[in-house]
Design a protein around this motif. Sequence first.
Motif, PDB file in Angstrom:
ATOM      1  N   ALA A  41       1.815  -3.761  -8.307  1.00  0.00           N
ATOM      2  CA  ALA A  41       3.097  -4.305  -7.867  1.00  0.00           C
ATOM      3  C   ALA A  41       4.005  -3.191  -7.350  1.00  0.00           C
ATOM      4  O   ALA A  41       4.714  -3.364  -6.348  1.00  0.00           O
ATOM      5  N   PHE A  42       3.967  -2.034  -8.015  1.00  0.00           N
ATOM      6  CA  PHE A  42       4.767  -0.893  -7.562  1.00  0.00           C
ATOM      7  C   PHE A  42       4.276  -0.403  -6.208  1.00  0.00           C
ATOM      8  O   PHE A  42       5.071  -0.095  -5.324  1.00  0.00           O
ATOM      9  N   LEU A  43       2.961  -0.338  -6.035  1.00  0.00           N
ATOM     10  CA  LEU A  43       2.395   0.076  -4.752  1.00  0.00           C
ATOM     11  C   LEU A  43       2.809  -0.895  -3.649  1.00  0.00           C
ATOM     12  O   LEU A  43       3.222  -0.478  -2.548  1.00  0.00           O
ATOM     13  N   THR A  44       2.728  -2.177  -3.920  1.00  0.00           N
ATOM     14  CA  THR A  44       3.110  -3.193  -2.940  1.00  0.00           C
ATOM     15  C   THR A  44       4.590  -3.092  -2.592  1.00  0.00           C
ATOM     16  O   THR A  44       4.992  -3.307  -1.437  1.00  0.00           O
ATOM     17  N   GLU A  45       5.398  -2.741  -3.575  1.00  0.00           N
ATOM     18  CA  GLU A  45       6.837  -2.597  -3.356  1.00  0.00           C
ATOM     19  C   GLU A  45       7.168  -1.378  -2.494  1.00  0.00           C
ATOM     20  O   GLU A  45       8.019  -1.455  -1.596  1.00  0.00           O
ATOM     21  N   MET A  46       6.496  -0.258  -2.749  1.00  0.00           N
ATOM     22  CA  MET A  46       6.867   0.994  -2.107  1.00  0.00           C
ATOM     23  C   MET A  46       6.227   1.199  -0.744  1.00  0.00           C
ATOM     24  O   MET A  46       6.797   1.878   0.118  1.00  0.00           O
ATOM     25  N   LEU A  47       5.041   0.655  -0.516  1.00  0.00           N
ATOM     26  CA  LEU A  47       4.306   0.967   0.710  1.00  0.00           C
ATOM     27  C   LEU A  47       5.074   0.617   1.985  1.00  0.00           C
ATOM     28  O   LEU A  47       5.120   1.443   2.916  1.00  0.00           O
ATOM     29  N   PRO A  48       5.689  -0.554   2.102  1.00  0.00           N
ATOM     30  CA  PRO A  48       6.437  -0.837   3.345  1.00  0.00           C
ATOM     31  C   PRO A  48       7.566   0.159   3.586  1.00  0.00           C
ATOM     32  O   PRO A  48       7.835   0.528   4.740  1.00  0.00           O
ATOM     33  N   LYS A  49       8.228   0.601   2.534  1.00  0.00           N
ATOM     34  CA  LYS A  49       9.305   1.585   2.682  1.00  0.00           C
ATOM     35  C   LYS A  49       8.754   2.925   3.154  1.00  0.00           C
ATOM     36  O   LYS A  49       9.347   3.583   4.015  1.00  0.00           O
ATOM     37  N   LEU A  50       7.630   3.314   2.587  1.00  0.00           N
ATOM     38  CA  LEU A  50       7.001   4.568   2.994  1.00  0.00           C
ATOM     39  C   LEU A  50       6.547   4.514   4.447  1.00  0.00           C
ATOM     40  O   LEU A  50       6.721   5.476   5.203  1.00  0.00           O
TER      41      LEU A  50
END
Length: 395
Positions: free
Chosen positions: A85-94
């Motif tokens: 869930a953290f990966l899914t949250e951060m990837l678009p921002k990155l």
Amino acid sequence: MLSALGEEKMAKEHLRSLFEMQRPDGFVGHMNYWKRLWPGRVTDFLQLRPRDVLRLYKPHMSALVQPPIVAQAVLRVYRYSHDEAFLTEMLPKLKKYYKWLAENRDFEGEGLLSIITPFESGMDWKASYDPLLKYDRGKAGPLLFWKVLQVDAHNFFYNYNLQAIYRSNRFIVKDAAFNTVYAQNLEAMAELCRLAGDKDGPGFLEKAEQTEQSILRHMYDEQDAAFYDLHGHQFQKLRVRTGTIFFPVVLKSVPDEVCRNVLERHLLHKGSFHVPYPVPSLATDEPAFNPDGSLYIWRGPTWVVFNWFMQGYLQEKGYRQEANKLLMSVKRLITKSGFREYYNPFTGKGHGAEEFTWSGLVVDMINRQQEEGAKERGGSLNRQGSQPFCGGSSL
């Protein structure tokens, strides 16, 4: 660092905070002003966009960037937590952030990012910038402060319009360490995409390969066996031997012979970086070298982050004795002077901030050494004397 300590929750909170004010176009400033809204120094004031100066009544960001290491940070946290869930949250921002960097700081389309002020490199008063600043007095003094301040004033009055700043060619620098970190993090982005099942992974790998090839083509000086920072539209070398002249050896595209030449000339044997407490941030025989505490940092003292950066690479490539020396140096520095911002490379005396987080990287260095030892005892891997010399870093 937080992941090395097992502080998974805090690490996530810090990363979320970093992106809290991300602009719609993907930009993330190097400094967030949450509660202390007014900049504490004139240099901080000039690092804001003029229109943000009129909005100092609410949280805002600086107009500058820093070495883009955040993809590696997110990857480290994910590998520790396996939190999808953290990966899914951060990837678009990155993805938006690294897209902004490629579109706005790779002015020539060669895969090399430019910084527009010394304060963007993470090594504020780095001596390799002196020739570009027309500072020829060696050791730093008040005149250098004003010359750097003029660069930030120049950018401020250009309203941080990046194309206009580029055309003015006042301070356009492709820093070797900054771009090494960029290449590593493009690879980290490809891995994050793979883990998330995102189709953009190959594109990040292509960008990483382009950056690595451009670093080798433009920054490497065969005669000096060094990777130099570049300046201007013509990629001119800034021939000052700072502690980053060997950083690009960690990259996969750098040939074995180049890696050997750079490390043997500058790091592994006696020479201008050979001191009791390595790694100094500037060669000891450079005119600007100053090993003591000063307002003008990164001009001689040892910073733990240099040892941390190189230890992982040397250890991975079988140079266990040399890697261990870097770790032992850090242990001795902390035992002698505590967790300080930086240290005198000859005496080990600590300077700058106390209880400084970067010096806590010793924990990560110890963990690496223990993990490598466990692998070898288990017979799964024995890298002593291994070749080829080069390849990806374990950072």
